[in-house]
Design a protein around this motif. Structure first.
Motif, mmCIF file in Angstrom:
data_model
loop_
_atom_site.group_PDB
_atom_site.id
_atom_site.type_symbol
_atom_site.label_atom_id
_atom_site.label_comp_id
_atom_site.label_asym_id
_atom_site.label_seq_id
_atom_site.Cartn_x
_atom_site.Cartn_y
_atom_site.Cartn_z
ATOM 1 N N VAL A 6 0.841 -1.200 0.000
ATOM 2 C CA VAL A 6 0.000 0.000 0.000
ATOM 3 C C VAL A 6 0.877 1.251 0.000
ATOM 4 O O VAL A 6 0.651 2.185 -0.776
ATOM 5 N N ASN A 7 1.887 1.276 0.842
ATOM 6 C CA ASN A 7 2.785 2.434 0.886
ATOM 7 C C ASN A 7 3.464 2.656 -0.455
ATOM 8 O O ASN A 7 3.573 3.790 -0.932
ATOM 9 N N ARG A 8 3.916 1.589 -1.099
ATOM 10 C CA ARG A 8 4.587 1.710 -2.392
ATOM 11 C C ARG A 8 3.629 2.278 -3.437
ATOM 12 O O ARG A 8 3.984 3.186 -4.192
ATOM 13 N N ILE A 9 2.405 1.774 -3.467
ATOM 14 C CA ILE A 9 1.418 2.234 -4.449
ATOM 15 C C ILE A 9 1.087 3.710 -4.238
ATOM 16 O O ILE A 9 1.062 4.504 -5.182
ATOM 17 N N VAL A 10 0.836 4.098 -2.993
ATOM 18 C CA VAL A 10 0.466 5.488 -2.694
ATOM 19 C C VAL A 10 1.627 6.434 -2.980
ATOM 20 O O VAL A 10 1.456 7.483 -3.620
ATOM 21 N N LEU A 11 2.821 6.090 -2.537
ATOM 22 C CA LEU A 11 3.980 6.963 -2.773
ATOM 23 C C LEU A 11 4.288 7.093 -4.260
ATOM 24 O O LEU A 11 4.640 8.175 -4.736
ATOM 25 N N ASP A 12 4.138 6.005 -5.006
ATOM 26 C CA ASP A 12 4.355 6.058 -6.451
ATOM 27 C C ASP A 12 3.322 6.982 -7.107
ATOM 28 O O ASP A 12 3.662 7.787 -7.978
ATOM 29 N N PHE A 13 2.070 6.892 -6.676
ATOM 30 C CA PHE A 13 1.016 7.756 -7.206
ATOM 31 C C PHE A 13 1.322 9.229 -6.930
ATOM 32 O O PHE A 13 1.196 10.083 -7.810
ATOM 33 N N LEU A 14 1.745 9.537 -5.714
ATOM 34 C CA LEU A 14 2.013 10.926 -5.333
ATOM 35 C C LEU A 14 3.277 11.486 -5.971
ATOM 36 O O LEU A 14 3.393 12.701 -6.156
ATOM 37 N N ALA A 15 4.217 10.630 -6.328
ATOM 38 C CA ALA A 15 5.503 11.076 -6.844
ATOM 39 C C ALA A 15 5.485 11.417 -8.331
ATOM 40 O O ALA A 15 6.407 12.067 -8.820
ATOM 41 N N HIS A 16 4.472 10.993 -9.042
ATOM 42 C CA HIS A 16 4.471 11.173 -10.490
ATOM 43 C C HIS A 16 3.370 12.112 -10.960
ATOM 44 O O HIS A 16 2.305 12.169 -10.373
#
Length: 71
Positions: free
Chosen positions: A38-48
């Motif tokens: 979940v953390n990976r998915i959310v951080l990836d979404f916010l970073a791009h």
């Protein structure tokens, strides 16, 4: 009953710039079952930046004020 997503939901996601992440082998308790995922998915979404699509997304225009108030 199988898993499915109905068209009105997909349309709303598309129009608002949302993304859908499907994580196999989990339930609605995904954040407790796979917190690192979940953390990976959310951080990836916010970073791009949003992905540019070939078809522009129509955005709803705010309704014009009816009482002269600009808000």
């Amino acid at each position: 009953m199988g898993d499915y997503v109905e068209l009105p939901g997909v349309r709303t996601w598309y129009e608002t710039g949302s993304q859908l992440a499907v994580v196999p082998g989990t339930s609605h308790a995904l954040p407790m079952e796979k917190p690192a995922e979940v953390n990976r998915i959310v951080l990836d979404f916010l970073a791009h930046e949003p992905i540019t699509t070939m078809m522009p997304v129509r955005r709803a225009r705010p309704a014009a004020p009816t009482d002269g108030d600009p808000a």
